[in-house]
Design an enzyme around this catalytic site. Structure first.
Site, PDB file in Angstrom:
ATOM      1  N   SER A 217      31.310 -10.825 -50.116  1.00 11.28           N
ATOM      2  CA  SER A 217      29.955 -10.251 -50.454  1.00 11.28           C
ATOM      3  C   SER A 217      29.749  -8.825 -50.260  1.00 11.28           C
ATOM      4  O   SER A 217      28.742  -8.289 -50.528  1.00 11.28           O
ATOM      5  CB  SER A 217      29.071 -11.245 -49.345  1.00 11.28           C
TER       6      SER A 217
ATOM      7  N   HIS B 166      32.753 -11.976 -57.719  1.00  9.36           N
ATOM      8  CA  HIS B 166      31.345 -12.507 -56.782  1.00  9.36           C
ATOM      9  C   HIS B 166      30.640 -13.412 -57.260  1.00  9.36           C
ATOM     10  O   HIS B 166      29.688 -13.266 -58.132  1.00  9.36           O
ATOM     11  CB  HIS B 166      30.755 -11.156 -56.350  1.00  9.36           C
TER      12      HIS B 166
ATOM     13  N   GLU C 172      29.428 -11.240 -60.424  1.00  9.79           N
ATOM     14  CA  GLU C 172      29.555  -9.842 -60.376  1.00  9.79           C
ATOM     15  C   GLU C 172      31.128  -9.279 -60.167  1.00  9.79           C
ATOM     16  O   GLU C 172      31.867  -9.682 -59.254  1.00  9.79           O
ATOM     17  CB  GLU C 172      28.905  -9.237 -59.048  1.00  9.79           C
TER      18      GLU C 172
ATOM     19  N   ASN D  53      23.533  -7.787 -53.678  1.00  9.61           N
ATOM     20  CA  ASN D  53      23.720  -7.699 -52.154  1.00  9.61           C
ATOM     21  C   ASN D  53      23.188  -6.708 -51.442  1.00  9.61           C
ATOM     22  O   ASN D  53      22.444  -6.807 -50.337  1.00  9.61           O
ATOM     23  CB  ASN D  53      25.233  -8.199 -51.517  1.00  9.61           C
TER      24      ASN D  53
HETATM   25  N1  CAA Z   1      24.677 -28.784 -57.258  1.00 13.72           N
HETATM   26  C1  CAA Z   1      24.186 -29.174 -58.360  1.00 13.72           C
HETATM   27  N2  CAA Z   1      23.078 -29.246 -58.627  1.00 13.72           N
HETATM   28  C2  CAA Z   1      22.071 -28.677 -57.773  1.00 13.72           C
HETATM   29  C3  CAA Z   1      22.607 -28.065 -56.467  1.00 13.72           C
HETATM   30  C4  CAA Z   1      23.896 -27.951 -56.411  1.00 13.72           C
HETATM   31  N3  CAA Z   1      24.422 -27.441 -55.310  1.00 13.72           N
HETATM   32  N4  CAA Z   1      21.506 -27.535 -55.675  1.00 13.72           N
HETATM   33  C5  CAA Z   1      20.222 -27.864 -56.362  1.00 13.72           C
HETATM   34  N5  CAA Z   1      20.629 -28.606 -57.656  1.00 13.72           N
HETATM   35  C6  CAA Z   1      19.828 -29.035 -58.773  1.00 13.72           C
HETATM   36  C7  CAA Z   1      18.613 -30.115 -58.124  1.00 13.72           C
HETATM   37  O1  CAA Z   1      19.365 -31.322 -58.411  1.00 13.72           O
HETATM   38  C8  CAA Z   1      17.615 -29.946 -59.055  1.00 13.72           C
HETATM   39  O2  CAA Z   1      17.836 -30.764 -60.172  1.00 13.72           O
HETATM   40  P1  CAA Z   1      16.420 -31.243 -61.035  1.00 13.72           P
HETATM   41  O3  CAA Z   1      15.621 -30.152 -61.593  1.00 13.72           O
HETATM   42  O4  CAA Z   1      17.212 -32.148 -61.952  1.00 13.72           O
HETATM   43  O5  CAA Z   1      15.972 -32.297 -59.872  1.00 13.72           O
HETATM   44  C9  CAA Z   1      17.460 -28.814 -59.426  1.00 13.72           C
HETATM   45  O6  CAA Z   1      18.884 -28.105 -59.106  1.00 13.72           O
HETATM   46  C10 CAA Z   1      16.524 -27.770 -58.524  1.00 13.72           C
HETATM   47  O7  CAA Z   1      16.868 -28.132 -56.972  1.00 13.72           O
HETATM   48  P2  CAA Z   1      15.888 -28.422 -55.950  1.00 13.72           P
HETATM   49  O8  CAA Z   1      14.362 -29.238 -56.494  1.00 13.72           O
HETATM   50  O9  CAA Z   1      16.539 -28.982 -54.731  1.00 13.72           O
HETATM   51  O10 CAA Z   1      15.236 -26.873 -55.372  1.00 13.72           O
HETATM   52  P3  CAA Z   1      14.923 -25.610 -56.043  1.00 13.72           P
HETATM   53  O11 CAA Z   1      14.175 -25.935 -57.168  1.00 13.72           O
HETATM   54  O12 CAA Z   1      14.481 -24.719 -55.031  1.00 13.72           O
HETATM   55  O13 CAA Z   1      16.334 -25.026 -56.607  1.00 13.72           O
HETATM   56  C11 CAA Z   1      17.977 -23.256 -56.067  1.00 13.72           C
HETATM   57  C12 CAA Z   1      17.437 -24.733 -55.729  1.00 13.72           C
HETATM   58  C13 CAA Z   1      18.515 -23.256 -57.397  1.00 13.72           C
HETATM   59  C14 CAA Z   1      18.878 -23.197 -54.968  1.00 13.72           C
HETATM   60  C15 CAA Z   1      16.643 -22.446 -55.767  1.00 13.72           C
HETATM   61  O14 CAA Z   1      16.052 -22.703 -54.683  1.00 13.72           O
HETATM   62  C16 CAA Z   1      17.312 -21.015 -55.714  1.00 13.72           C
HETATM   63  O15 CAA Z   1      17.507 -20.382 -56.938  1.00 13.72           O
HETATM   64  N6  CAA Z   1      17.265 -20.311 -54.666  1.00 13.72           N
HETATM   65  C17 CAA Z   1      17.720 -19.181 -54.319  1.00 13.72           C
HETATM   66  C18 CAA Z   1      19.174 -18.930 -54.457  1.00 13.72           C
HETATM   67  C19 CAA Z   1      19.751 -17.472 -54.206  1.00 13.72           C
HETATM   68  O16 CAA Z   1      18.908 -16.569 -54.218  1.00 13.72           O
HETATM   69  N7  CAA Z   1      21.028 -17.673 -54.214  1.00 13.72           N
HETATM   70  C20 CAA Z   1      21.926 -16.145 -53.908  1.00 13.72           C
HETATM   71  C21 CAA Z   1      22.109 -15.987 -52.461  1.00 13.72           C
HETATM   72  S1  CAA Z   1      22.695 -14.671 -52.124  1.00 13.72           S
HETATM   73  C22 CAA Z   1      24.478 -14.861 -52.413  1.00 13.72           C
HETATM   74  O17 CAA Z   1      24.885 -15.871 -53.098  1.00 13.72           O
HETATM   75  C23 CAA Z   1      25.432 -13.465 -52.429  1.00 13.72           C
HETATM   76  C24 CAA Z   1      26.104 -13.159 -51.231  1.00 13.72           C
HETATM   77  O18 CAA Z   1      27.205 -12.647 -51.260  1.00 13.72           O
HETATM   78  C25 CAA Z   1      25.567 -13.588 -50.038  1.00 13.72           C
HETATM   79  P1  NAD Z   2      31.868 -21.033 -45.426  1.00 18.24           P
HETATM   80  O1  NAD Z   2      31.865 -20.550 -43.751  1.00 18.24           O
HETATM   81  O2  NAD Z   2      31.056 -22.037 -45.915  1.00 18.24           O
HETATM   82  O3  NAD Z   2      33.329 -21.110 -45.673  1.00 18.24           O
HETATM   83  C1  NAD Z   2      34.392 -20.629 -45.322  1.00 18.24           C
HETATM   84  C2  NAD Z   2      35.601 -21.461 -45.605  1.00 18.24           C
HETATM   85  O4  NAD Z   2      36.905 -20.707 -45.258  1.00 18.24           O
HETATM   86  C3  NAD Z   2      35.685 -22.688 -44.255  1.00 18.24           C
HETATM   87  O5  NAD Z   2      35.842 -23.692 -44.720  1.00 18.24           O
HETATM   88  C4  NAD Z   2      36.850 -22.120 -43.180  1.00 18.24           C
HETATM   89  O6  NAD Z   2      37.460 -23.352 -42.716  1.00 18.24           O
HETATM   90  C5  NAD Z   2      37.810 -21.461 -44.428  1.00 18.24           C
HETATM   91  N1  NAD Z   2      38.802 -20.652 -43.831  1.00 18.24           N
HETATM   92  C6  NAD Z   2      38.665 -19.807 -42.994  1.00 18.24           C
HETATM   93  N2  NAD Z   2      39.973 -18.934 -42.865  1.00 18.24           N
HETATM   94  C7  NAD Z   2      40.614 -19.566 -43.853  1.00 18.24           C
HETATM   95  C8  NAD Z   2      42.424 -19.451 -43.987  1.00 18.24           C
HETATM   96  N3  NAD Z   2      42.840 -18.486 -43.255  1.00 18.24           N
HETATM   97  N4  NAD Z   2      42.793 -20.156 -44.844  1.00 18.24           N
HETATM   98  C9  NAD Z   2      42.103 -21.022 -45.636  1.00 18.24           C
HETATM   99  N5  NAD Z   2      40.717 -21.346 -45.267  1.00 18.24           N
HETATM  100  C10 NAD Z   2      40.170 -20.621 -44.298  1.00 18.24           C
HETATM  101  O7  NAD Z   2      31.716 -19.553 -46.095  1.00 18.24           O
HETATM  102  P2  NAD Z   2      31.074 -19.190 -47.450  1.00 18.24           P
HETATM  103  O8  NAD Z   2      29.591 -18.967 -47.515  1.00 18.24           O
HETATM  104  O9  NAD Z   2      31.670 -20.003 -48.307  1.00 18.24           O
HETATM  105  O10 NAD Z   2      31.644 -17.568 -47.653  1.00 18.24           O
HETATM  106  C11 NAD Z   2      32.958 -17.372 -48.375  1.00 18.24           C
HETATM  107  C12 NAD Z   2      33.144 -16.137 -48.825  1.00 18.24           C
HETATM  108  O11 NAD Z   2      32.089 -16.174 -49.975  1.00 18.24           O
HETATM  109  C13 NAD Z   2      33.007 -14.959 -47.609  1.00 18.24           C
HETATM  110  O12 NAD Z   2      33.682 -13.875 -48.086  1.00 18.24           O
HETATM  111  C14 NAD Z   2      31.237 -14.616 -48.019  1.00 18.24           C
HETATM  112  O13 NAD Z   2      30.920 -13.262 -47.632  1.00 18.24           O
HETATM  113  C15 NAD Z   2      31.466 -14.654 -49.575  1.00 18.24           C
HETATM  114  N6  NAD Z   2      30.097 -15.246 -50.390  1.00 18.24           N
HETATM  115  C16 NAD Z   2      29.377 -16.101 -49.618  1.00 18.24           C
HETATM  116  C17 NAD Z   2      27.955 -16.404 -50.251  1.00 18.24           C
HETATM  117  C18 NAD Z   2      27.051 -17.055 -49.494  1.00 18.24           C
HETATM  118  O14 NAD Z   2      25.783 -17.157 -49.845  1.00 18.24           O
HETATM  119  N7  NAD Z   2      27.305 -17.934 -48.452  1.00 18.24           N
HETATM  120  C19 NAD Z   2      27.570 -15.971 -51.555  1.00 18.24           C
HETATM  121  C20 NAD Z   2      28.836 -15.133 -52.257  1.00 18.24           C
HETATM  122  C21 NAD Z   2      29.873 -14.873 -51.470  1.00 18.24           C
END
Ligand code: CAA
Ligand code: NAD
Length: 279
Positions: free
Chosen positions: A144, A165, A177, A185
């Site tokens: 991330s 990503h 990405e 992010n």
């Molecule tokens: N797998 C399959 N289907 C899924 C699912 C999953 N994991 N999660 C939800 N769905 C489906 C549901 O079954 C539902 O289907 P129907 O429309 O047929 O009922 C539909 O998606 C909508 O789900 P919900 O009604 O449960 O909830 P929602 O409308 O809030 O949608 C969501 C869920 C798509 C997750 C939405 O809330 C959303 O887009 N949230 C924001 C997510 C976001 O910002 N993600 C980025 C995080 S940051 C990141 O990833 C980067 C990083 O490095 C940290």
């Molecule tokens: P998570 O905590 O859900 O899962 C991480 C998994 O890695 C765990 O099941 C752990 O047991 C396993 N693990 C740790 N060390 C290991 C090793 N040496 N060998 C094999 N498995 C090992 O974390 P996550 O949310 O899936 O995040 C994973 C990566 O993806 C991170 O780099 C995170 O920054 C990135 N990421 C996370 C998100 C998010 O929304 N959570 C979105 C995009 C990218």
């Protein structure tokens, strides 16, 4: 959509450029992201090995993939549930699991790492896998926030190493990405941290802040719901890393409340409690 078509990659051999189809993928880390990546890769016909540390974790990963596929199939085959069952079965046949990455990468075309957001652990893993993967194998990290070049430095294949990503939940989010710096992010994480700071200062309750962003900005989740969804440990790893690299930037200031919750093991949806309690 991620893996919407079979992946094709261009790699440079010493004499000429060659194009190779990616058929076999090893996904390392079977948590939130690795499970989702394995699911979409298998759904698009790739043969996938999902690797994690224990059989118990992998069992949970497989259950998560099956549950997600059931949701997809319910929609896709609303009129023909039996076709939905066959669809799920076919995809699950493309996925196997292992607790030993080094033992399974011998015939893989792409290693996609999705373990914990920690440079040392990523280095350790890639250094080991580098010794066992064939020369043509591409390595990618789902990090991330960590610099891809620095992760790649632990291997001998800097020219076959990239950032892929994905976003959470992988089966639904349509962006992958690969640009340096990862734009989403850089905006999203400071936004979520600013929401925590608003709450810490007592400017609003977390519920009000979440509702405000959903109703006022049309976001599908408020910042606290999203922090719980992403994982508070992952969010903390990201902000701590950026703070270390740029300590004077107030956007990257750590949050005492986030630190406390992580210390208490309240990591969000995946542990049942974070800012909120989850069923
Ligand atoms: N797998 C399959 N289907 C899924 C699912 C999953 N994991 N999660 C939800 N769905 C489906 C549901 O079954 C539902 O289907 P129907 O429309 O047929 O009922 C539909 O998606 C909508 O789900 P919900 O009604 O449960 O909830 P929602 O409308 O809030 O949608 C969501 C869920 C798509 C997750 C939405 O809330 C959303 O887009 N949230 C924001 C997510 C976001 O910002 N993600 C980025 C995080 S940051 C990141 O990833 C980067 C990083 O490095 C940290
Ligand atoms: P998570 O905590 O859900 O899962 C991480 C998994 O890695 C765990 O099941 C752990 O047991 C396993 N693990 C740790 N060390 C290991 C090793 N040496 N060998 C094999 N498995 C090992 O974390 P996550 O949310 O899936 O995040 C994973 C990566 O993806 C991170 O780099 C995170 O920054 C990135 N990421 C996370 C998100 C998010 O929304 N959570 C979105 C995009 C990218």
């Amino acid at each position: 959509m991620a893996f919407a078509t079979r992946l094709h990659v261009r790699t440079l051999s010493s004499s000429s450029a060659r194009q190779a189809a990616i058929k076999h993928i090893t996904v390392i880390g079977g948590g939130l992201m690795g499970s989702g990546i394995a699911q979409v890769a298998a759904s698009t016909g790739h043969s996938v090995v999902l690797v994690d540390q224990t059989e118990e974790i992998l069992k949970k990963s497989i259950k998560g993939i099956e549950d997600s596929l059931k949701r997809v199939a319910k929609k896709k085959f609303a009129d023909k549930p039996q076709d939905g069952t066959a669809y799920i079965q076919k995809i699950m046949e493309n996925i196997s699991t292992s607790t030993d990455a080094a033992a399974v990468v011998h015939s893989t075309d792409l290693v996609l790492e999705a373990i914990v957001e920690n440079m040392e652990l990523k280095h350790e893993l890639f250094r080991r896998v580098d010794k066992f993967a064939p020369e043509h194998t591409i390595f990618a990290s789902n990090t991330s926030s960590l610099p891809i070049t620095e992760i790649a430095n632990s291997t001998t294949r800097q020219d076959r190493f990239g950032g892929l990503h994905f976003f959470n939940p992988v089966p639904l989010m349509k962006l992958v990405e690969d640009t340096p710096g990862f734009l989403v992010n850089r905006l999203l994480v400071p936004y979520m941290m600013e929401a925590v700071r608003l709450y810490e200062r007592g400017d609003g309750s977390k519920e009000d802040i979440d509702v405000a962003m959903k109703l006022g900005a049309g976001y599908p989740m408020g910042p606290f719901e999203l922090l719980d969804y992403v994982g508070l440990d992952t969010s903390k790893f990201i902000i701590d890393g950026w703070h270390k690299a740029d300590p004077d930037n107030p956007l990257f200031s750590p949050s005492p409340l986030l630190n406390k919750l992580v210390e208490e093991g309240k990591l969000g949806k995946k542990t049942g409690e974070g800012f909120y309690k989850h069923k």
